[in-house]
Design an enzyme around this catalytic site. Structure first.
Site, PDB file in Angstrom:
ATOM      1  N   HIS A 179      -8.907  10.558   4.840  1.00 45.21           N
ATOM      2  CA  HIS A 179      -8.321  10.226   3.536  1.00 45.21           C
ATOM      3  C   HIS A 179      -8.080   8.737   3.299  1.00 45.21           C
ATOM      4  CE1 HIS A 179      -4.005  10.927   5.385  1.00 45.21           C
ATOM      5  NE2 HIS A 179      -4.791  10.208   6.156  1.00 45.21           N
ATOM      6  N   HIS A 180      -8.486   7.878   4.230  1.00 43.72           N
ATOM      7  CA  HIS A 180      -8.208   6.440   4.071  1.00 43.72           C
ATOM      8  C   HIS A 180      -9.401   5.624   3.584  1.00 43.72           C
ATOM      9  CE1 HIS A 180      -4.294   6.878   5.833  1.00 43.72           C
ATOM     10  NE2 HIS A 180      -4.751   7.224   7.011  1.00 43.72           N
ATOM     11  N   ALA A 181     -10.622   6.117   3.753  1.00 40.02           N
ATOM     12  CA  ALA A 181     -11.795   5.305   3.413  1.00 40.02           C
ATOM     13  C   ALA A 181     -11.809   4.944   1.934  1.00 40.02           C
ATOM     14  CB  ALA A 181     -13.074   6.056   3.783  1.00 40.02           C
ATOM     15  N   HIS A 186       0.094   8.120   4.775  1.00 44.72           N
ATOM     16  CA  HIS A 186      -0.127   8.307   3.345  1.00 44.72           C
ATOM     17  C   HIS A 186      -1.621   8.383   3.025  1.00 44.72           C
ATOM     18  CE1 HIS A 186      -0.469   6.465  -0.866  1.00 44.72           C
ATOM     19  NE2 HIS A 186       0.040   7.679  -1.042  1.00 44.72           N
ATOM     20  N   ASP A 235      -3.828   7.212   1.086  1.00 44.35           N
ATOM     21  CA  ASP A 235      -4.020   6.127   0.120  1.00 44.35           C
ATOM     22  C   ASP A 235      -5.381   6.155  -0.553  1.00 44.35           C
ATOM     23  OD1 ASP A 235      -5.151   5.512   2.610  1.00 44.35           O
ATOM     24  OD2 ASP A 235      -4.898   3.351   2.368  1.00 44.35           O
TER      25      ASP A 235
END
Length: 370
Positions: free
Chosen positions: A131-133, A171, A173
């Site tokens: 979920h960060h890329a 998170h 993000d």
């Protein structure tokens, strides 16, 4: 609603980011092997993930970034310019043998999951959840953003609204940044406060599309139950989604080395089961989780619950052998309960006043939306 499906791939077996990287552990293979030995992956339940094609990845990522990622895998090297521009070849996102094929397979699993739930149903894709890329850059162990690409596939299929729930310690993000101000995607993230990537403050709402709840160290099962009942479920139900995507990161568990939260895997199971009742379609991914035993047990327990299976009080010998065969570069022997059981004991505790206050803020915001 069709039966639950489980997506896996051989590419995860033996693939690691590096000998001492947090993702040096075998997670998807362990979950798969646990489910097999427990008899939870009968005929028709387990599917092999395809690999997403480069053109599909440009539904979120830039073509220049996808090309750089593929070239880095082929060469097993990146230039300083590529490292600076795209975040490839760093300590967090190193060069390794399957650095393109593995995340592309995770995305392929997410897109397959979207197809499988077209007419309703539940799919567990433990290899997903990165979920960060960002569109042009790898971040936080994530080379491609599987949740974003899967959600966009669901929307392209004609679904009107998708709710994204993230209970990873970090998170989400990249997912939040992909849908600012959206009326079709609502993101709900519960994550550790003052933890990388240091985003997702209580007041951050991404133009009205996001609900963020940073929580303190030691966040326990009692506190999570309050958040689930008073924030997560109302925020999802109010949105009336056609599908729900649950990013089920296991790094919020007490044993995880990269966070300081104190949940049991019962919190993850409870979340998956509660969300299943709120939409005809549910996709559950993996995410964070850097203790091999607690992560494998958590995702296997979630799968069992979604598939309607009952976890034994003590694991049979074959399942126990799967856990005893896991390796970790950190020293120490896991507690015996991590080797012989699937469900954690409850990790209850007091509900702190500051959490009650933050929950009240989000509840007030929900009332205003209504």
């Amino acid at each position: 609603m069709t039966g639950a499906r489980f997506i896996t791939s051989r590419i995860y077996r033996g693939s690691v980011y590096g000998a001492r990287h947090p993702l040096s552990i075998q997670r998807v293979p362990a979950v798969t092997d646990l489910a097999v030995t427990l008899g939870w992956l009968g005929p028709g339940r387990m599917l092999t993930s395809p690999r997403a094609k480069p053109a599909a990845l440009t539904g979120f990522h830039t073509s220049r970034y996808v090309a750089a990622l593929m070239a880095a895998e082929a060469a097993q090297h990146v230039s300083p310019e590529v490292r600076d521009r795209h975040g490839l070849g760093t300590l967090s996102n190193p060069v390794f043998a399957e650095m393109y094929r593995r995340p592309a397979t995770a995305v392929g699993g997410g897109m397959l999951a979207a197809e499988l739930v077209a007419d309703g149903g539940v799919v567990h894709n433990p290899g997903g959840g990165q979920h960060h890329a960002m569109p042009d850059r790898a971040e936080g162990f994530c080379f491609l953003n599987e949740p974003v690409l899967t959600i966009r596939r669901l929307l392209a299929m004609g679904l009107k609204r998708v709710a994204y729930v993230d209970i990873d310690a970090h998170h989400g993000d990249g997912v939040e940044a992909a849908f600012p101000g959206s009326e079709r995607v609502r993101t709900i993230s519960v994550h550790e406060a003052r933890r990388w990537p240091f985003t997702g403050a209580l007041g951050d709402n991404a133009g009205g599309a996001a609900f963020n709840l940073p929580v303190g160290r030691g966040f326990n099962d009692t506190e999570f139950a309050l958040v689930l009942e008073e924030v997560i479920l109302p925020a999802v139900a109010d949105f009336r989604p056609d599908a729900i995507f649950l990013q089920c990161g296991a790094d919020a568990l007490a044993e995880d080395p990269l966070a300081r939260l104190a949940l049991s895997n019962r919190a993850h199971v409870a979340t998956a089961l509660a969300l299943r009742a709120l939409a005809p379609r549910l996709i559950v991914s993996g995410g964070g989780g850097y203790n091999p035993w607690s992560t494998a047990r958590c995702w296997a327990a979630v799968w069992g619950a979604l598939a309607g299976e009952v976890a034994p009080d003590r694991l049979p010998d074959a399942a126990e052998a799967v856990l005893r065969a896991l390796h970790w570069h950190r020293k120490g022997i896991p507690d015996e309960t991590l080797l012989t059981t699937l469900a954690d004991a409850p990790r209850e505790g007091p509900v702190r006043d500051d959490l009650r206050s933050d929950v009240a803020v989000l509840k007030a915001r929900l009332r205003a939306v209504l």
